[in-house]
Write a protein that holds these residues in place. Structure first.
Motif, short mmCIF file in Angstrom:
data_model
loop_
_atom_site.label_atom_id
_atom_site.label_comp_id
_atom_site.label_asym_id
_atom_site.label_seq_id
_atom_site.Cartn_x
_atom_site.Cartn_y
_atom_site.Cartn_z
N GLY A 143 1.64 47.76 -5.85
CA GLY A 143 0.05 47.93 -6.28
C GLY A 143 -0.76 48.86 -5.26
O GLY A 143 -0.55 48.84 -4.17
N GLY A 144 -1.41 49.44 -6.14
CA GLY A 144 -2.51 50.58 -5.49
C GLY A 144 -1.85 52.07 -5.22
O GLY A 144 -2.76 52.63 -4.95
N GLU A 145 -0.49 52.10 -5.46
CA GLU A 145 0.09 53.15 -5.42
C GLU A 145 -0.13 54.27 -6.78
O GLU A 145 -0.45 53.57 -7.80
CB GLU A 145 1.61 53.16 -5.18
N VAL A 146 -0.07 55.31 -6.46
CA VAL A 146 -0.32 56.42 -7.53
C VAL A 146 1.22 56.73 -8.46
O VAL A 146 2.18 57.04 -7.72
CB VAL A 146 -0.87 57.68 -7.16
N PHE A 147 1.17 56.27 -9.72
CA PHE A 147 2.53 56.48 -10.27
C PHE A 147 2.26 57.38 -11.46
O PHE A 147 1.44 57.19 -12.28
CB PHE A 147 2.86 55.13 -10.91
N LEU A 148 3.44 58.30 -11.51
CA LEU A 148 3.50 59.16 -12.68
C LEU A 148 4.71 58.98 -13.47
O LEU A 148 5.72 58.95 -12.91
CB LEU A 148 3.51 60.74 -12.22
N VAL A 149 4.59 58.75 -14.81
CA VAL A 149 5.76 58.70 -15.73
C VAL A 149 5.60 59.78 -16.73
O VAL A 149 4.70 60.01 -17.50
CB VAL A 149 5.97 57.38 -16.48
N HIS A 150 6.99 60.61 -16.78
CA HIS A 150 6.85 61.71 -17.69
C HIS A 150 7.22 61.13 -18.89
O HIS A 150 8.10 60.03 -19.11
CB HIS A 150 7.89 62.65 -17.23
N GLY A 151 7.16 61.76 -20.24
CA GLY A 151 7.53 61.05 -21.41
C GLY A 151 6.74 59.69 -21.84
O GLY A 151 7.33 58.77 -22.01
N GLY A 152 5.38 59.78 -21.57
CA GLY A 152 4.67 58.26 -21.40
C GLY A 152 4.65 57.69 -23.04
O GLY A 152 4.40 56.52 -22.92
N SER A 153 4.79 58.53 -23.93
CA SER A 153 4.88 57.90 -25.25
C SER A 153 6.16 57.34 -25.54
O SER A 153 6.39 56.89 -26.67
CB SER A 153 4.30 58.79 -26.34
N ILE A 203 -3.13 68.27 -11.30
CA ILE A 203 -3.89 66.95 -11.50
C ILE A 203 -3.57 65.77 -10.55
O ILE A 203 -4.41 65.22 -9.82
CB ILE A 203 -3.67 66.57 -12.98
N LEU A 204 -2.31 65.76 -10.29
CA LEU A 204 -1.79 64.90 -9.25
C LEU A 204 -2.20 65.25 -8.00
O LEU A 204 -2.55 64.22 -7.07
CB LEU A 204 -0.15 64.66 -9.44
N LYS A 205 -1.95 66.63 -7.61
CA LYS A 205 -2.57 66.99 -6.41
C LYS A 205 -4.03 66.64 -6.12
O LYS A 205 -4.27 66.05 -4.78
CB LYS A 205 -2.34 68.50 -5.99
N ALA A 206 -4.69 66.73 -6.85
CA ALA A 206 -6.13 66.37 -6.95
C ALA A 206 -6.30 64.94 -6.68
O ALA A 206 -7.52 64.42 -6.08
CB ALA A 206 -6.95 66.71 -8.04
N GLU A 207 -5.57 64.11 -6.81
CA GLU A 207 -5.58 62.59 -6.80
C GLU A 207 -4.81 62.47 -5.40
O GLU A 207 -4.62 60.90 -5.04
CB GLU A 207 -4.86 61.81 -7.73
N GLY A 208 -4.38 63.12 -4.55
CA GLY A 208 -3.75 63.03 -3.26
C GLY A 208 -2.25 62.99 -3.63
O GLY A 208 -1.42 62.58 -2.83
N GLY A 209 -1.81 63.16 -4.76
CA GLY A 209 -0.32 63.14 -4.80
C GLY A 209 0.12 61.68 -5.38
O GLY A 209 -0.39 60.65 -5.25
N ALA A 210 1.38 61.80 -6.26
CA ALA A 210 1.94 60.78 -6.64
C ALA A 210 2.72 60.00 -5.57
O ALA A 210 3.53 60.91 -4.98
CB ALA A 210 2.84 60.88 -7.96
N ASN A 211 2.64 58.75 -5.34
CA ASN A 211 3.56 58.08 -4.52
C ASN A 211 5.12 57.67 -5.29
O ASN A 211 6.03 57.74 -4.51
CB ASN A 211 3.05 56.62 -4.14
N LEU A 212 4.99 57.82 -6.43
CA LEU A 212 6.19 57.57 -7.29
C LEU A 212 6.18 58.21 -8.51
O LEU A 212 5.20 58.23 -9.52
CB LEU A 212 6.57 56.08 -7.50
#
Length: 328
Positions: A143-153, A203-212
């Protein structure tokens, strides 16, 4: 005389047209297995890879495609426990889902969630096993981490968004159209990025990067993913739609303490899959029973039209899961 069943087999390696309706002998459950009378079968990218000749089934598995299904337990093999004849379940399959009957270890079956139909339940196993094991067990999302998933749909993407959002992560997703991005945000993504118009790295760099990051694209996304990670970030690779090779500078892995890992579900041991099933039953099935999360449905095809289902999937216009109706 053996009983027969309807099925769809891969006549030769190739495009969707090689999926051919046939009649096969009904399988018999082995030790620790159950025989399912299938209601619906999920359609997944690994099915298309197998059809194309790029994803051979394990030696002991059926040569028929299909890695998940819902149905009724109609026979128990020796040593099969925890289920009774007549139980309705959804199940992870070693193969064979494109048929009226399939066998699978009893420990790979889960109950149909409360209030959910068999069509929706057929979409759960492959996707939820994959997301839970890679995002939470292997990737360690908190919880609280930044998560990016490709192919979100996609089926994987829509599941990952919902679960990550529920467990308190800040979720970002990529998708290829405005409609797909809107669907991702409706499911809980804080920001859906149209990869045709925006650069997810910036976009992710502007958020401080993705943790996962959970990635199924590979190819030139691999070095871009590493740039988009925060220090101590983790990249989990589960497929290579864009190819398995890339040129990567590994120096930042040491300087920024990055982790690259990945897995594929099918080759894992029966015990490993049973442990994932148990974790899902404990942590995720209560959410499904309560209707707090659930599969996003795209379309349904009759079993005999599996080729059309594959064309739909490979056209990449779908949002969520595609299923084959097998029973009646």
């Amino acid at each position: 005389m053996s009983e027969t069943m309807r099925a769809v087999e891969i006549s030769e390696s190739g495009g969707p047209e090689v999926l051919v309706p046939v009649t096969r002998e009904r399988p018999e459950p082995g030790h620790g297995q159950v025989l399912l009378k299938i209601a619906y079968a999920g359609v997944n990218r690994p099915d298309a890879l197998q059809r194309a000749g790029n994803y051979a089934p394990p030696p002991e598995a059926s040569d028929l495609p299909g890695l998940e299904a819902s149905g009724e337990v109609v026979a128990l093999g020796p040593g099969a426990t925890g289920l009774s004849i007549g139980d309705t379940v959804c199940a992870l399959l070693p193969g064979g889902g494109y048929a009226e009957y399939a066998v699978t270890p009893a420990d790979h079956c889960l109950p149909v969630p409360a209030g959910m139909g068999m069509k929706e339940a057929a979409c759960l196993p492959e996707t939820y096993f994959t997301v839970w094991s890679n995002v939470f067990q292997r990737g360690g999302l908190e919880g609280g981490e930044v998560f990016l998933v490709h192919g979100g749909s996609s089926g994987i993407g829509t599941t990952a968004i919902q679960l990550a959002h529920h467990f308190g992560a800040r979720v970002f997703a990529t998708a290829g159209s405005a409609d797909k991005c809107a669907a991702c945000e409706k499911l809980g993504a804080e920001r859906a990025i149209n990869y045709r118009e925006e650069d997810f790295v910036e976009i992710l760099k502007a958020e401080g990067g993705a943790n996962l990051i959970l990635d199924m694209v590979g190819g030139d996304y691999i070095p871009r993913n590493l740039k988009a990670l925060a220090d101590d970030g983790r990249l989990v690779q589960i497929a290579f739609l864009g190819g398995p090779k890339a040129e990567v500078n590994f120096a930042p892995l040491m300087v920024r303490r990055l982790t690259i890992t990945g897995s594929t579900l099918r080759p894992q041991s029966d015990l490993a899959k049973a442990r994932i099933a148990e974790a899902l039953k404990q942590h995720v099935w209560p959410l499904l029973d309560a209707g707090r999360i659930g599969p996003i449905m795209d379309s349904e095809f009759p079993l005999e039209e599996a080729a059309e289902a594959h064309r739909r999937m490979e056209g990449s216009t779908h949002i969520g899961k595609i299923v084959l109706k097998v029973a009646g």
